[in-house]
Design a protein around this motif. Structure first.
Motif, PDB file in Angstrom:
ATOM      1  N   LYS A  77       0.316 -31.478  -4.036  1.00 59.93           N
ATOM      2  CA  LYS A  77      -0.901 -31.642  -2.886  1.00 59.93           C
ATOM      3  C   LYS A  77      -1.953 -31.020  -2.599  1.00 59.93           C
ATOM      4  CE  LYS A  77       1.857 -27.151  -0.566  1.00 59.93           C
ATOM      5  NZ  LYS A  77       2.537 -26.644  -0.206  1.00 59.93           N
ATOM      6  N   ASN A  78      -2.499 -29.770  -3.905  1.00 62.37           N
ATOM      7  CA  ASN A  78      -3.603 -29.088  -3.963  1.00 62.37           C
ATOM      8  C   ASN A  78      -4.629 -29.535  -4.592  1.00 62.37           C
ATOM      9  OD1 ASN A  78      -2.051 -27.000  -2.301  1.00 62.37           O
ATOM     10  ND2 ASN A  78      -1.037 -26.228  -4.076  1.00 62.37           N
ATOM     11  N   SER A  80      -7.555 -31.194  -5.723  1.00 58.17           N
ATOM     12  CA  SER A  80      -8.635 -31.412  -4.781  1.00 58.17           C
ATOM     13  C   SER A  80     -10.082 -32.584  -5.518  1.00 58.17           C
ATOM     14  CB  SER A  80      -9.247 -30.495  -4.204  1.00 58.17           C
ATOM     15  OG  SER A  80     -10.230 -29.268  -5.553  1.00 58.17           O
ATOM     16  N   SER A 100       1.835 -36.135   0.823  1.00 56.30           N
ATOM     17  CA  SER A 100       1.552 -36.262   1.848  1.00 56.30           C
ATOM     18  C   SER A 100       1.096 -35.186   2.494  1.00 56.30           C
ATOM     19  CB  SER A 100       3.202 -36.507   2.650  1.00 56.30           C
ATOM     20  OG  SER A 100       3.721 -35.877   2.841  1.00 56.30           O
ATOM     21  N   ASP A 101       1.017 -34.109   2.611  1.00 56.61           N
ATOM     22  CA  ASP A 101      -0.041 -32.866   2.380  1.00 56.61           C
ATOM     23  C   ASP A 101      -1.161 -32.789   1.827  1.00 56.61           C
ATOM     24  OD1 ASP A 101       1.946 -31.631   4.461  1.00 56.61           O
ATOM     25  OD2 ASP A 101       3.351 -30.801   3.167  1.00 56.61           O
ATOM     26  N   ASN A 102      -1.243 -33.423   1.461  1.00 59.67           N
ATOM     27  CA  ASN A 102      -2.884 -33.519   0.145  1.00 59.67           C
ATOM     28  C   ASN A 102      -3.664 -33.583   1.587  1.00 59.67           C
ATOM     29  OD1 ASN A 102      -4.932 -33.866  -1.022  1.00 59.67           O
ATOM     30  ND2 ASN A 102      -3.820 -33.846  -3.586  1.00 59.67           N
ATOM     31  N   ARG A 103      -5.092 -32.781   1.245  1.00 61.71           N
ATOM     32  CA  ARG A 103      -5.928 -32.914   2.319  1.00 61.71           C
ATOM     33  C   ARG A 103      -6.778 -34.526   1.626  1.00 61.71           C
ATOM     34  NH1 ARG A 103      -8.196 -27.310   3.716  1.00 61.71           N
ATOM     35  NH2 ARG A 103      -7.470 -27.443   2.255  1.00 61.71           N
ATOM     36  N   TYR A 104      -7.146 -34.335   0.569  1.00 59.14           N
ATOM     37  CA  TYR A 104      -8.032 -34.897  -0.760  1.00 59.14           C
ATOM     38  C   TYR A 104      -8.111 -36.293  -0.515  1.00 59.14           C
ATOM     39  CZ  TYR A 104      -9.739 -29.889  -0.408  1.00 59.14           C
ATOM     40  OH  TYR A 104      -9.619 -28.544  -0.043  1.00 59.14           O
ATOM     41  N   ASP A 106      -4.368 -40.119  -0.732  1.00 60.75           N
ATOM     42  CA  ASP A 106      -3.355 -40.244  -0.393  1.00 60.75           C
ATOM     43  C   ASP A 106      -2.963 -41.082  -0.552  1.00 60.75           C
ATOM     44  OD1 ASP A 106      -4.193 -42.512   1.878  1.00 60.75           O
ATOM     45  OD2 ASP A 106      -5.391 -40.903   2.402  1.00 60.75           O
ATOM     46  N   THR A 117      -9.472 -39.811   0.555  1.00 56.07           N
ATOM     47  CA  THR A 117      -9.337 -40.329   2.178  1.00 56.07           C
ATOM     48  C   THR A 117     -10.782 -39.961   2.975  1.00 56.07           C
ATOM     49  OG1 THR A 117      -6.597 -38.942   1.936  1.00 56.07           O
ATOM     50  CG2 THR A 117      -7.510 -39.085   4.522  1.00 56.07           C
TER      51      THR A 117
END
Length: 218
Positions: A77-78, A80, A100-104, A106, A117
């Motif tokens: 998830k981390n 980037s 699924s918690d990765n913000r950058y 998917d 993303t």
């Protein structure tokens, strides 16, 4: 790591650190590591398993390129940053999952790929990838060296195919949808199984050597 009587904490795996370490079959990366630099495990062709801890935030260019025996991959998830061709020429890679918690990044719709993303660019795929309708472009080296990729559907949402995107894959035919306007340099370089390519009237640019070395192209 102990050296000369002192103990050091490993925080990065340096550029080309394990390059061509062909006897390596698995590696455990500790939770102190935050970055895997360019070509760190390049051509470790017997490396079949890699556990990337959640502390890792960056994976460099071609970090795992040529790891032929790698069959599955999970991006935490981390993470980037994933460099160009980080998993190119991983011919046995069959499963790719992004936390699924990765913000950058998917892997929407269980696509077996890595999608940036924010841009909607598919940056890494494998022989079992299904490109979702929401993908806007196929990035540089996305499927490069994926010899097990025999068939792929490019959806109408895709407008560009990057450099070396399908270089040295096992595709036998490819249909470029009307949405695509640009095909990058070396996009289908050395696709020896490719017999047919269908391009629409919407294509405005075909890069240098886009189909070079496609010996069976009819």
């Amino acid at each position: 790591v102990r050296y000369d009587g002192k103990t050091y904490t490993v925080t990065r795996i340096g550029e080309r650190a394990f390059e061509r370490c062909t006897d390596m079959k698995s590696v455990v990366i500790p939770n102190t590591v935050t970055w895997i630099e360019d070509q760190a495990f390049d051509n470790c062709n017997n490396l079949s398993r890699i556990d990337i801890p959640e502390t890792v935030t960056g994976i460099g260019d071609r970090a795992f390129s040529g790891c032929y025996s790698l069959s599955s991959l999970t991006v935490s998830k981390n993470v980037s940053h994933i460099g160009v061709g980080a998993f190119s020429y991983c011919s046995d890679l069959a499963s790719i999952t992004v936390d699924s918690d990765n913000r950058y990044y998917d892997s929407r719709n269980d696509c077996n790929g890595i999608i940036e993303t924010a841009s909607g660019c598919l940056i890494a795929g494998c022989k079992n990838t299904r490109i979702p309708e929401s993908v806007k472009s196929i990035g540089d080296d996305a499927f490069c060296g994926c010899e097990g990729l025999n068939y792929i559907v490019i959806p109408n949402s895709v407008t560009g195919i990057g450099e070396s995107a399908f270089e040295h894959t096992g595709l036998s035919n490819i249909n470029i949808p009307e949405s695509v306007t640009e095909i990058g340099n070396w996009a289908f370089l050395a696709c020896n199984s490719l017999k047919e390519a269908r391009l629409s009237e919407s294509v405005q640019r075909i890069g240098a050597s886009a189909f070079y070395g496609c010996a069976n192209l009819e």
